[in-house]
Scaffold this active site. Sequence first.
Site, PDB file in Angstrom:
ATOM      1  N   ARG A  30       0.815  -1.212   0.000  1.00  0.00           N
ATOM      2  CA  ARG A  30       0.000   0.000   0.000  1.00  0.00           C
ATOM      3  C   ARG A  30       0.849   1.263   0.000  1.00  0.00           C
ATOM      4  O   ARG A  30       0.527   2.239  -0.686  1.00  0.00           O
ATOM      5  CB  ARG A  30      -0.936   0.007   1.211  1.00  0.00           C
ATOM      6  N   GLY A  58     -18.418   1.198   7.059  1.00  0.00           N
ATOM      7  CA  GLY A  58     -19.804   0.873   7.335  1.00  0.00           C
ATOM      8  C   GLY A  58     -20.553   0.360   6.133  1.00  0.00           C
ATOM      9  O   GLY A  58     -21.658  -0.130   6.254  1.00  0.00           O
ATOM     10  N   GLU A  92     -11.290 -11.339  -4.402  1.00  0.00           N
ATOM     11  CA  GLU A  92     -11.256 -10.344  -5.482  1.00  0.00           C
ATOM     12  C   GLU A  92     -10.757 -10.981  -6.775  1.00  0.00           C
ATOM     13  O   GLU A  92     -11.322 -10.763  -7.855  1.00  0.00           O
ATOM     14  CB  GLU A  92     -10.310  -9.188  -5.114  1.00  0.00           C
TER      15      GLU A  92
END
Length: 1173
Positions: A30, A58, A92
Amino acid sequence: MAPARSQESSSASFRWTYHVFLSFRGGDTRKNITDHLYTALIQAGIRTFRDDDEIERGENIEKEIMKAIRESRMSVIVLSKDYASSRWCLDELVMIMERRRTVGHIVLPLFYDVNPAQVGEQTGSYGEAFARHEMDFKEQMDLVEGWRKALREAADMGGMILENKYQSQFIQNVVKEVGNKLHRIVLNVAPYLVGIDSRIAAINLWLQDGSNDIGIATIYGVGGIGKTTIAKIVYNQNFDNFDGASFLANVRETSEQSNGLVRLQRQILSDLLKGKTNKIYNADEGIIKIKDAICRRRVLLVLDDLDQLDQFNAIIGMREWFFPGSKIIITTRHERLLRAHELSKMFRVNELDDTESLELFSRHAFGQDYPIEDFKEQSKRAVSLCSGLPLALQVLGSSFSGKSTDVWESALQKLEAIPDSKIQKILRVSYDSLQDDHDKNLFLDIACFFIGLNKDYVASILDGCKFYTVVGINNLIGRCLVTINEGNKLMMHQLVRDMGREIVRQESPEEPGKRSRLWHHKDAFNVLRENTGTETVKGLILNLQMLKGDNTGKIYAKQRHYEDSVDEPVPPNLGNYSKRHHLGFFSRQHVSSGLANSFYEARLKTKAFANMDRLKLLQLNYVKLSGDYGDFPKGLVWLFWRGFPLKYIPKNFHLENLAVLDMRNSSLINVWKGTRFLVTLKILNFSHSHGLVRTPNFMGLPSLERLKLKDCINLIELDESIGNLQRLVLLDLRDCKNLKTLPAEIGSLESLEKLNLCGCSKLDQLPEEMRKMQSLKVLYADGTALNQLQAVNVPWYSTFWSWLLPRKCPQSMSFSLAFLPCYLINLSLANCDLSDAAIPNDLSSLCSLENLDLKGNPIHSIPESIKSLTTLQSLCLDECTRLQSLPELPESLEELNAEGCTSLERITNLPNLLITLQVQLFGCDQLVEVQGLFKLEPLINMDTEMMNDLDLFDLASLGSTEVTMFNAMANRERRTLPQVLQECGIFSFFLAGSKVPFWFTHKSMGSSISFTVTPLPGQNICGLNLCTLYSRGDQVSFFHGAGYYAKINNETKGINWTYSPTFYGIPEDDEDMLWLSCWKFGDELEVGDEVNVSVHMPSGFYVKECGIYVVCKEDVKDAHSNSKEIAESSSFRHQNITDRDLWPYQVGETVYFLHHHPYTTPDEILKLASLHL
């Protein structure tokens, strides 16, 4: 603001929310490669999804990820060491590979610190991860096996491997590959940029202001400040919002070169017309073609590095030619260049502040955003010397990378000791930091001779000079001294170039003959005239035309042709020596009246080279020498002599060590007598040698790879020894107008990959032996006479298609080309006068064909078998004026060009239109149907039952009044009897009229109306009829398809439908027109729905009134019955809007833009879509 959208297809990719979905393991990538790659993609204008940016806390993460993958055109997977340890990543990957299998989703795997074998076989860290997965998911082994399968698929694709490459270069390569796969050409931008967002924000706002004014902006600042980088980024991020775009780099430098303006004109036309442009022989011809190109479309034009107003004056003068809304951007070092005209929006590029400077320096010195603790103070000192100049920070940081504190301290003390430290001194540190003389000499050769040339061409020369070219260039790239642009050309910043040339000049400031390299024409001329050259000289360039131009203030423009060779050596920029030429950007070049100046016409002597024993690099342009050619040094590696004056090359001219012999525009008749053994020669170029009658004997050229004979108009034969060139990969015979045959020995060229025969207008046969050429991938034969052999006694294999494709023949048994047809990838037969009979019915043997060009042939149809070409990507049929229809095309097709097919009426299918297929049909005046998409037919063909079913009035009674219809797909208008357009489940009629009919129950003056669907007992709502009354204003400059649309917004259900028809009516000056559109929604409308309707017209048209009529069925039972009948019917007329796959038309989650023409999606629709994502 909605994301910018790209024109991957002819109609813009409005249905893609993102170009790229980025899949990665956050823990180990990342903050390094993923972050850098993401930034580089965004700066290239490529909309990219990564989860930490796009998904808020959320939300349903799995649902959002799946949605993002579905709404992305391709996925880039960063396969790192820990990728397989994450179930999230593996899920994914499974989704991505499933999309690849089912809908052709594009996938690019990147292997970061792992190799494909580890990933595919699940060994190493991947094996460890799966050992844990099998324990954790022992009850779900099918899930684990799905992960394994997805990884194997990704590994088998190959992808891109980082290995030991510089990460910055790797990221640039990835961005380029992504652009290629998206068919989106973006400009190369350095991966590590700091403070760029704040510097481009105002320019982006200006570019996206929606104004119809023709805008001009100037980006100005000192050299090395980042003007070009900023221009590239805003270009990348905005070019797909325009109908055409062109970025002209180095305008100042190019315009100073012979024929430079024609080069720039040709690039503009090529960019705006997507590569489809004929040759330009002079600037006047170019200006006419450019005027035609810019007046029909909104364009974005960037002119990089201007330094004279005269280079821009023609654009100012042509401002009225540009289509409204076009934008022009200038970059320059001169703030006042356009300010006096008060026409330009000014954007100054300021220096980086201290924080930004330290971050950029640290990126290049340490590979992170901040300095290592032990180097903090030295880093701040280094940064303070650079005065916020990005180029200096980049070069200095790269030079210090990996060096010890002692080296840092020594270099800093040296820089600080210079009282008025200039950028040149700072850049010199990068040169001094090179590890050895090898890389230093390589850098100096490139700086003096090879900037802007094709990397592979230069490598052939430098390898011959005993350089380790590949590793050396990589070292220079790592030091930020050299870059490779998107055209594979060696590039260097002007300041870095000037630093290198200054190093050479300082070798002997007062005596040029004692320098190692002579790149400046005045210095070279004086050394040769005064015979002061020494053994120190390794390279020399003398362009006599450029030298004469310098002394007359004009550029010599004798060259009529445009040299489009990728290895075209160009005169080096003259730096501080250069006299600034005052040239209008599109103005004609003036032929110098000083060419006869006896000072320059006096012949130079060959003995001037006698003392240059170490000379390896020599470029002479139109230089005449007298004397003994044995005086030339024996070690020449690169000899480029444009306009070589002799009829043959003297025997005592030492060529034995040459890697490249380039004598284009020569006076040669015969190259040499007998056989010459040039065993190291790789490139031989005699293009534009109009006196050349035959080629030399090739027996002594075993290493030759490229043979270029373009425009040798009197060449009548190739020597039979050509068959011995076993390493030849390119043979260019373009425009050899008197060449009638090719020797049979050409079939022995085992390595030949590309053969160009375009313009060989007397070439009427190809040898049978060509069937042996297994390596041949590209064959261009435009404008040849291969279809003119009709004699009965002519062997069957001498006609073109007979040797290319198997067919039965009376004189021979079935001929099967077992090799060539299977490997041929590009085939071009434009303007060969091919008839229908010349093209066989069975094309299936061309099974590897990807690009087919049949432009300008009098064919009436294409064989049905074209659908069997499952690898075909591009089909060009431009100007096939007799072509009437197209059969079913293969699903693999990505580009169809059929401009100017004036007889084309019907197309069977356009596979993947709006998804991957780009279509150009401008000028197809008669096109009325693409099966499954739209159909235009006379109104009288509408049956009474259908009229009554739609509750329409009797339109047939108006069938005798002609109207003007505009075809937005073909960009043409014509007068015709009233027509009905059937498209996307919508029927449209365009008729002369003065008011909305009385039975439309909801009416409103103006362009919009709102209503609530009211209950009607016993009736079933099946659609809407929308009637629009509109007129034209005083000024209508152009009809823009995407500016003509109707929008129906169901506020209750949150669904928006926008429709822009392929055809629409144009009212006369003194009349109004009605657009009646019938929208068949099926069950989409219900009682109580609140609906807003609006109609938008292009500039110059305005809506007077609109009306709505809700269409119902009186009997619900009958309606169900009719629905069943409709479902069973294949008639185009019975389709509802929702009966088709709507995904290609989807802009947002519940926003649809229904259209098939090639214009960009209106901003209003994009903004609406952004609210529904």
